[in-house]
Enzyme design. Sequence first.
Site: not given
Ligand code: NDP
Ligand code: OXD
Length: 314
Positions: A229, A277
């Site tokens: 993000r 994005h």
């Molecule tokens: P998940 O919830 O499966 O994974 C999130 C990961 O981030 C976990 O490993 C979590 O740790 C870690 N995390 C969260 N907070 C912290 C913190 N404070 N410090 C360290 N690690 C942290 O999410 P996804 O993998 O499914 O998606 C991740 C992000 O990708 C989405 O939230 C979205 O913002 C972004 N995204 C962007 C897209 C784009 O087109 N650019 C498309 C889709 C998603 P833990 O394992 O310990 O919980």
């Molecule tokens: C998502 C994105 O969160 O597209 O899936 O950013």
Amino acid sequence: MSLLLAMTGWHVEDWRERFKALLPDMPIVILGEPFDRRSVHYVASWKHPEGSLAGLPNLAAIFSLGAGVDHLFADTRLPEVPIARVVDPDLTTRMSEYIVLHCLLHLRQQRRYDSQQRQSSWEDDRNQPAARSVRVGMMGLGELGQDAARKLKVMGFDVAGWSRSPKSVAGLQTFAGTDGMAPFLARTDILVSLLPLTDETRGTIDATMLAGLAQDGRLGGPFLINAGRGGLQVEADILAALDAGTLKGATLDVFETEPLPVESKLWTHPAVTVTPHNAAMSEPEAIATQIAAQIRRLEAGEPLEHVVDPARGY
Ligand code: NDP
Ligand code: OXD
């Protein structure tokens, strides 16, 4: 009982058609058109306008049309009902394609060769590090981070990961929490961010984080790829690090303000690759299928899957 589609910036008609085909017995209504607010049991949202979901007395669940849910929690008047997000192989595969593409692009110096081609310049300094000598650091080891890490390993990269809670992932060196950050950064040549945007992660990709990256790597300086993000990054700090030479290049799919304002220096910086994005777009065919299945589960009295924790923010 109806499903309300509440989205901005996407083609709502594509979603309406897809949901109609999947849920033939359920009226599909659209925010902005007239509808009976009492009929709405489900909402599928992507960046709905603030407050627009208040006053839906029979709402049972909200589905994020993306993997991220920060767009929902940004609404201070969001109804207190269960929230489910997208976890889908189509979306995961798209993200891994993007991450592998941009790690390879930096490894193989493609931006440099694009520039040389524009100048008809045949220049080969015989400097082509192997993927195995390049250390990728994956910030976020969730659904997306773990898949991308696995695929980067297939390409030969030396991959480690960082997450909030300690994780054991086959073939990956893992780090966690605040204590794990410094050693993780110190062994990172390409920093990939697939973190969610939460109160804890906002602004984490700043001057301090960038200064912690390895300066002794085979690429001649560290690179950043942020597809998590835009709120995670401090763009002024990224530009300053690029100009100081402590960051060699960046691929950014997400921005503090989207669309990226025309006056942003990121558009024209020679070491920055900008994408709008769409690292992993939500494709209606795949994502509506998953949400329709979730609605059928609820209707059958089964629990929702992929429910997010409002306290954690992801
Ligand atoms: P998940 O919830 O499966 O994974 C999130 C990961 O981030 C976990 O490993 C979590 O740790 C870690 N995390 C969260 N907070 C912290 C913190 N404070 N410090 C360290 N690690 C942290 O999410 P996804 O993998 O499914 O998606 C991740 C992000 O990708 C989405 O939230 C979205 O913002 C972004 N995204 C962007 C897209 C784009 O087109 N650019 C498309 C889709 C998603 P833990 O394992 O310990 O919980
Ligand atoms: C998502 C994105 O969160 O597209 O899936 O950013």
